[in-house]
Scaffold this active site. Sequence first.
Site, PDB file in Angstrom:
ATOM      1  N   SER A  73     -15.925   2.329   1.847  1.00 17.34           N
ATOM      2  CA  SER A  73     -15.444   0.966   2.071  1.00 17.34           C
ATOM      3  C   SER A  73     -14.590   0.903   3.339  1.00 17.34           C
ATOM      4  CB  SER A  73     -14.633   0.512   0.848  1.00 17.34           C
ATOM      5  OG  SER A  73     -14.228  -0.813   0.987  1.00 17.34           O
ATOM      6  N   HIS A 108       0.836  -1.206   0.000  1.00 16.51           N
ATOM      7  CA  HIS A 108       0.000   0.000   0.000  1.00 16.51           C
ATOM      8  C   HIS A 108       0.874   1.261   0.000  1.00 16.51           C
ATOM      9  CE1 HIS A 108      -3.775  -1.969   0.301  1.00 16.51           C
ATOM     10  NE2 HIS A 108      -3.751  -2.274   1.578  1.00 16.51           N
TER      11      HIS A 108
END
Length: 275
Positions: free
Chosen positions: A111, A81
């Site tokens: 989300s 990430h």
Amino acid sequence: MQQCLKTRPTDIFLASFPKSGTTWLKAMIFATLTRTNRSIDQHPLHTHNPHQCVMFMDVGFATGRSQIIENIPSPRVMSTHLPYFLLPDSITESNCRIVYVWRDPKDVLVSMWYFVQKILGGADKIATFDQYYKNFYEGLNSFGPIRNHVHVLGYWEESKRRPEKILFLKYENILQEPVKCAKQLAHFLGCPYSEAEENQGVVEQIVELCSIKMLKDLNVNKDGYPVTTGEYISNAYYFRKGDEAGDWKSHMTQEMAERFDTMIEEKFKGSGLHI
Ligand code: PAP
């Protein structure tokens, strides 16, 4: 990791901002590369969560599993990430491939809000959606403030400079044209579908295998836990709606959405990137 990761030219890295389609792309990349090894019915994705098939390299290093990464046979597939500018030099200076998946940040926000609720065990333990939105808008989120868009712009600019090494995909485009994107991915990974495979419907089978509809109902994705996170995060937390874009419409007012979009578009000016 910065000092110890020994990148191989055959390595493939999946990079993403959290909640942008990581699980999906892990499945897609893994299924694409392993499609000739076994029949689709027997594929390991039926019994393994995509996060078991493709490891987060940074989590691997952080949890003392760097040797496992070293031992993965080539071509290795790993994920991160991290923004582009924080990648180890051994990645940015090597000839390896990077797949980046980007998603409308408004849906990323929604989300993430649900994901954090699940981890903490209920809506009462975290901010209301409005508070979460405010924090996110102001840049309070993990993996770097989304409001400066350094994450996406870093990979975007690099993908324009080196398109043969960095594939930039958009979650919403994959939802719209999964077969086209699956072919683009296979081509980029150096294993394009043959005419025979296309005629046999292999591309559609891979798309189906990696679809949230398929993955969500598998036992492993209902009950298991990824090795790297332990029982803190269940496999099930990675699958929520996922089969349509724009869930933000059920959570944000028009004004909230426009404010967010304006902030994003300002940062994107001149880049050629649009929501
Ligand atoms: P991560 O970065 O923490 O690994 P990531 O997989 O990027 O998470 O994000 C999870 C989102 O992808 C969820 O979106 P939602 O909350 O808006 O529904 C999840 O439903 C979605 N997702 C997971 N697997 C798939 C898939 N196979 N196809 C499409 N969307 C998926």
